[in-house]
Write a protein that holds these residues in place. Structure first.
Motif, short mmCIF file in Angstrom:
data_model
loop_
_atom_site.label_atom_id
_atom_site.label_comp_id
_atom_site.label_asym_id
_atom_site.label_seq_id
_atom_site.Cartn_x
_atom_site.Cartn_y
_atom_site.Cartn_z
N THR A 28 -83.26 32.14 109.58
CA THR A 28 -82.46 32.95 110.53
C THR A 28 -82.66 34.44 110.33
OG1 THR A 28 -80.45 33.00 109.15
CG2 THR A 28 -80.72 31.16 110.66
N SER A 30 -84.25 36.62 111.96
CA SER A 30 -84.17 37.43 113.18
C SER A 30 -82.74 37.74 113.59
CB SER A 30 -84.89 36.74 114.33
OG SER A 30 -84.26 35.52 114.64
N ARG A 31 -81.76 37.06 113.02
CA ARG A 31 -80.36 37.31 113.36
C ARG A 31 -79.76 38.46 112.55
NH1 ARG A 31 -77.58 31.30 113.68
NH2 ARG A 31 -79.19 30.33 114.99
N TYR A 32 -80.47 38.91 111.54
CA TYR A 32 -79.93 39.96 110.69
C TYR A 32 -80.18 41.35 111.27
CZ TYR A 32 -79.09 36.76 106.81
OH TYR A 32 -78.62 35.76 106.00
N TRP A 53 -79.89 43.21 115.62
CA TRP A 53 -80.79 42.08 115.70
C TRP A 53 -81.66 42.06 116.95
CZ3 TRP A 53 -79.72 36.96 118.26
CH2 TRP A 53 -78.76 37.09 119.26
N ASN A 74 -89.32 41.11 116.38
CA ASN A 74 -88.81 39.80 115.92
C ASN A 74 -89.88 38.71 116.01
OD1 ASN A 74 -86.31 40.78 115.19
ND2 ASN A 74 -85.33 40.22 117.12
N ASN A 77 -91.32 39.23 112.75
CA ASN A 77 -90.34 39.38 111.65
C ASN A 77 -90.65 40.63 110.83
OD1 ASN A 77 -88.85 37.13 112.31
ND2 ASN A 77 -89.94 35.77 110.91
N TYR A 101 -75.20 39.93 109.84
CA TYR A 101 -75.70 39.35 111.08
C TYR A 101 -75.48 40.30 112.27
CZ TYR A 101 -76.89 34.51 109.83
OH TYR A 101 -77.49 33.38 109.34
N TYR A 102 -76.43 40.24 113.19
CA TYR A 102 -76.32 40.91 114.49
C TYR A 102 -76.25 42.43 114.37
CZ TYR A 102 -75.33 36.03 115.35
OH TYR A 102 -75.40 34.66 115.36
#
Length: 121
Positions: A28, A30-32, A53, A74, A77, A101-102
């Motif tokens: 995950t 890409s969610r950070y 993100w 993304n 990455n 996150y996000y």
């Protein structure tokens, strides 16, 4: 856990430009929200820039506003820090960071080993 590996540091003269890259891996990732911190000799680590993100939300330290630009890809990455009009006071070890996150910038999930940037006058 997010693994981060920085590259692109070096020795430049005042006024020059550099682009740092940070390759991120992990579940995950890409969610950070992602960011950059720096630490100069004898000083505490300080925040430089962060990006949400989706890449559209950004935040900068006052000392780098208008000179540095953070971005992310993304699909690869990878997070970038474009540094223009470099000054000797920008000399430091630059660390890539996975934040929350996000668009949560106040958390620190992982920190890379860093890449040295040295700006001569």
């Amino acid at each position: 856990q997010v693994h981060l590996e920085e590259s692109g540091g070096g020795l430049v003269q005042a006024g020059d430009s550099l682009r740092l890259s940070c390759a991120a891996s992990g579940p995950t990732v890409s969610r950070y929200a992602m960011g950059w911190f720096r630490q100069a000799p004898g000083k505490e680590r300080e925040f430089v820039a962060a990006v949400g993100w989706l890449g559209s939300n950004t935040k900068y330290a006052d000392s780098v506003k208008g000179r540095f630009t953070i971005s992310r890809d993304n699909a690869r990455n990878t997070v970038y820090l474009q540094m223009n009009s470099l000054k000797p006071e920008d000399t430091a070890i630059y660390h890539c960071a996975a934040l929350g996150y996000y668009t949560i910038y106040e958390e620190l999930t992982s920190l890379g080993q860093g890449t040295q940037v040295t700006v001569s006058s």
